[in-house]
Motif scaffolding. Structure first.
Motif, PDB file in Angstrom:
ATOM      1  N   PRO A 108      -8.141   4.967  -2.247  1.00  0.00           N
ATOM      2  CA  PRO A 108      -8.581   6.289  -1.782  1.00  0.00           C
ATOM      3  C   PRO A 108      -9.060   6.240  -0.337  1.00  0.00           C
ATOM      4  O   PRO A 108      -9.586   5.232   0.121  1.00  0.00           O
ATOM      5  CB  PRO A 108      -9.739   6.633  -2.735  1.00  0.00           C
ATOM      6  CG  PRO A 108      -9.561   5.746  -3.908  1.00  0.00           C
ATOM      7  CD  PRO A 108      -8.881   4.507  -3.403  1.00  0.00           C
ATOM      8  N   ASP A 109      -8.886   7.348   0.367  1.00  0.00           N
ATOM      9  CA  ASP A 109      -9.268   7.423   1.788  1.00  0.00           C
ATOM     10  C   ASP A 109     -10.753   7.234   2.014  1.00  0.00           C
ATOM     11  O   ASP A 109     -11.165   6.779   3.062  1.00  0.00           O
ATOM     12  CB  ASP A 109      -8.825   8.767   2.375  1.00  0.00           C
ATOM     13  CG  ASP A 109      -7.311   8.885   2.466  1.00  0.00           C
ATOM     14  OD1 ASP A 109      -6.652   7.825   2.597  1.00  0.00           O
ATOM     15  OD2 ASP A 109      -6.801  10.009   2.397  1.00  0.00           O
ATOM     16  N   HIS A 115      -7.596  -0.198  -8.106  1.00  0.00           N
ATOM     17  CA  HIS A 115      -6.697   0.480  -7.173  1.00  0.00           C
ATOM     18  C   HIS A 115      -5.241   0.033  -7.318  1.00  0.00           C
ATOM     19  O   HIS A 115      -4.375   0.549  -6.622  1.00  0.00           O
ATOM     20  CB  HIS A 115      -7.160   0.293  -5.734  1.00  0.00           C
ATOM     21  CG  HIS A 115      -8.515   0.886  -5.466  1.00  0.00           C
ATOM     22  ND1 HIS A 115      -8.842   2.185  -5.813  1.00  0.00           N
ATOM     23  CD2 HIS A 115      -9.628   0.362  -4.917  1.00  0.00           C
ATOM     24  CE1 HIS A 115     -10.093   2.432  -5.470  1.00  0.00           C
ATOM     25  NE2 HIS A 115     -10.597   1.330  -4.931  1.00  0.00           N
ATOM     26  N   ASP A 143      -3.045   1.768  -4.374  1.00  0.00           N
ATOM     27  CA  ASP A 143      -3.360   3.076  -3.817  1.00  0.00           C
ATOM     28  C   ASP A 143      -4.879   3.138  -3.634  1.00  0.00           C
ATOM     29  O   ASP A 143      -5.614   3.339  -4.601  1.00  0.00           O
ATOM     30  CB  ASP A 143      -2.875   4.175  -4.753  1.00  0.00           C
ATOM     31  CG  ASP A 143      -3.033   5.566  -4.165  1.00  0.00           C
ATOM     32  OD1 ASP A 143      -3.361   5.680  -2.967  1.00  0.00           O
ATOM     33  OD2 ASP A 143      -2.826   6.540  -4.910  1.00  0.00           O
ATOM     34  N   ASP A 173       0.862  -1.184   0.000  1.00  0.00           N
ATOM     35  CA  ASP A 173       0.000   0.000   0.000  1.00  0.00           C
ATOM     36  C   ASP A 173       0.899   1.235   0.000  1.00  0.00           C
ATOM     37  O   ASP A 173       1.644   1.463   0.949  1.00  0.00           O
ATOM     38  CB  ASP A 173      -0.897  -0.010   1.228  1.00  0.00           C
ATOM     39  CG  ASP A 173      -1.908   1.115   1.243  1.00  0.00           C
ATOM     40  OD1 ASP A 173      -1.663   2.163   0.614  1.00  0.00           O
ATOM     41  OD2 ASP A 173      -2.947   0.948   1.911  1.00  0.00           O
ATOM     42  N   VAL A 174       0.826   2.038  -1.050  1.00  0.00           N
ATOM     43  CA  VAL A 174       1.721   3.183  -1.219  1.00  0.00           C
ATOM     44  C   VAL A 174       1.456   4.282  -0.187  1.00  0.00           C
ATOM     45  O   VAL A 174       2.387   4.923   0.276  1.00  0.00           O
ATOM     46  CB  VAL A 174       1.649   3.731  -2.659  1.00  0.00           C
ATOM     47  CG1 VAL A 174       0.335   4.426  -2.941  1.00  0.00           C
ATOM     48  CG2 VAL A 174       2.800   4.648  -2.959  1.00  0.00           C
ATOM     49  N   LYS A 175       0.210   4.487   0.235  1.00  0.00           N
ATOM     50  CA  LYS A 175      -0.106   5.540   1.208  1.00  0.00           C
ATOM     51  C   LYS A 175       0.375   5.195   2.609  1.00  0.00           C
ATOM     52  O   LYS A 175       0.888   6.038   3.322  1.00  0.00           O
ATOM     53  CB  LYS A 175      -1.612   5.807   1.236  1.00  0.00           C
ATOM     54  CG  LYS A 175      -2.071   6.633   0.081  1.00  0.00           C
ATOM     55  CD  LYS A 175      -3.494   7.045   0.253  1.00  0.00           C
ATOM     56  CE  LYS A 175      -3.894   7.838  -0.964  1.00  0.00           C
ATOM     57  NZ  LYS A 175      -5.314   7.867  -1.166  1.00  0.00           N
ATOM     58  N   ARG A 176       0.174   3.954   2.999  1.00  0.00           N
ATOM     59  CA  ARG A 176       0.565   3.534   4.344  1.00  0.00           C
ATOM     60  C   ARG A 176       1.989   3.001   4.392  1.00  0.00           C
ATOM     61  O   ARG A 176       2.505   2.743   5.474  1.00  0.00           O
ATOM     62  CB  ARG A 176      -0.382   2.449   4.844  1.00  0.00           C
ATOM     63  CG  ARG A 176      -1.781   2.950   5.009  1.00  0.00           C
ATOM     64  CD  ARG A 176      -2.645   1.875   5.641  1.00  0.00           C
ATOM     65  NE  ARG A 176      -4.037   2.230   5.446  1.00  0.00           N
ATOM     66  CZ  ARG A 176      -4.962   1.412   5.002  1.00  0.00           C
ATOM     67  NH1 ARG A 176      -4.659   0.183   4.700  1.00  0.00           N
ATOM     68  NH2 ARG A 176      -6.192   1.820   4.855  1.00  0.00           N
ATOM     69  N   LYS A 232      -1.897   0.309  -8.949  1.00  0.00           N
ATOM     70  CA  LYS A 232      -1.266   1.378  -9.712  1.00  0.00           C
ATOM     71  C   LYS A 232      -0.094   0.892 -10.551  1.00  0.00           C
ATOM     72  O   LYS A 232       0.164   1.419 -11.620  1.00  0.00           O
ATOM     73  CB  LYS A 232      -0.791   2.502  -8.777  1.00  0.00           C
ATOM     74  CG  LYS A 232      -1.927   3.178  -8.053  1.00  0.00           C
ATOM     75  CD  LYS A 232      -2.909   3.746  -9.047  1.00  0.00           C
ATOM     76  CE  LYS A 232      -4.145   4.294  -8.362  1.00  0.00           C
ATOM     77  NZ  LYS A 232      -5.219   4.593  -9.279  1.00  0.00           N
ATOM     78  N   ILE A 260       1.981  -2.424  -6.431  1.00  0.00           N
ATOM     79  CA  ILE A 260       1.717  -1.195  -5.680  1.00  0.00           C
ATOM     80  C   ILE A 260       0.235  -0.859  -5.798  1.00  0.00           C
ATOM     81  O   ILE A 260      -0.294  -0.776  -6.903  1.00  0.00           O
ATOM     82  CB  ILE A 260       2.548  -0.016  -6.217  1.00  0.00           C
ATOM     83  CG1 ILE A 260       4.034  -0.349  -6.252  1.00  0.00           C
ATOM     84  CG2 ILE A 260       2.272   1.260  -5.445  1.00  0.00           C
ATOM     85  CD1 ILE A 260       4.670  -0.502  -4.913  1.00  0.00           C
TER      86      ILE A 260
END
Length: 80
Positions: free
Chosen positions: A77-78, A63, A75, A13-16, A65, A73
């Motif tokens: 969305p929140d 999701h 990503d 997970d790229v965000k976390r 990417k 990878i």
């Protein structure tokens, strides 16, 4: 790309900036009409003593990417 080419890749997970699992230890949700993968279902297991606890993380194919040589990878969305 064949499913066998995806097997063994880490899912990140790229965000976390965290590793969610390895494809091959996950389940896939496949559209019966088109044959396309719609969702990766990643078990989220944690060991506490001798008991397994956890649920699952569902990642929709949209999701994803980037699929690299050893990593996928994602990503998410929140708002999902």
């Amino acid at each position: 790309m064949r499913l066998s080419e995806l097997s063994g890749k880490e899912i990140v997970d790229v965000k976390r900036a965290e590793r969610l699992g390895i494809l091959g230890q996950t389940d896939l949700e496949i559209n019966e009409n088109t044959g396309q993968i719609e969702t990766l279902i990643i078990p989220a297991l944690k060991w506490f003593g001798f008991r397994k606890q956890g649920g699952e993380v569902r990642v929709q194919w949209k999701h994803i990417k980037k699929i690299g040589s050893d990593m996928i990878i994602i990503d998410i969305p929140d708002n999902e």
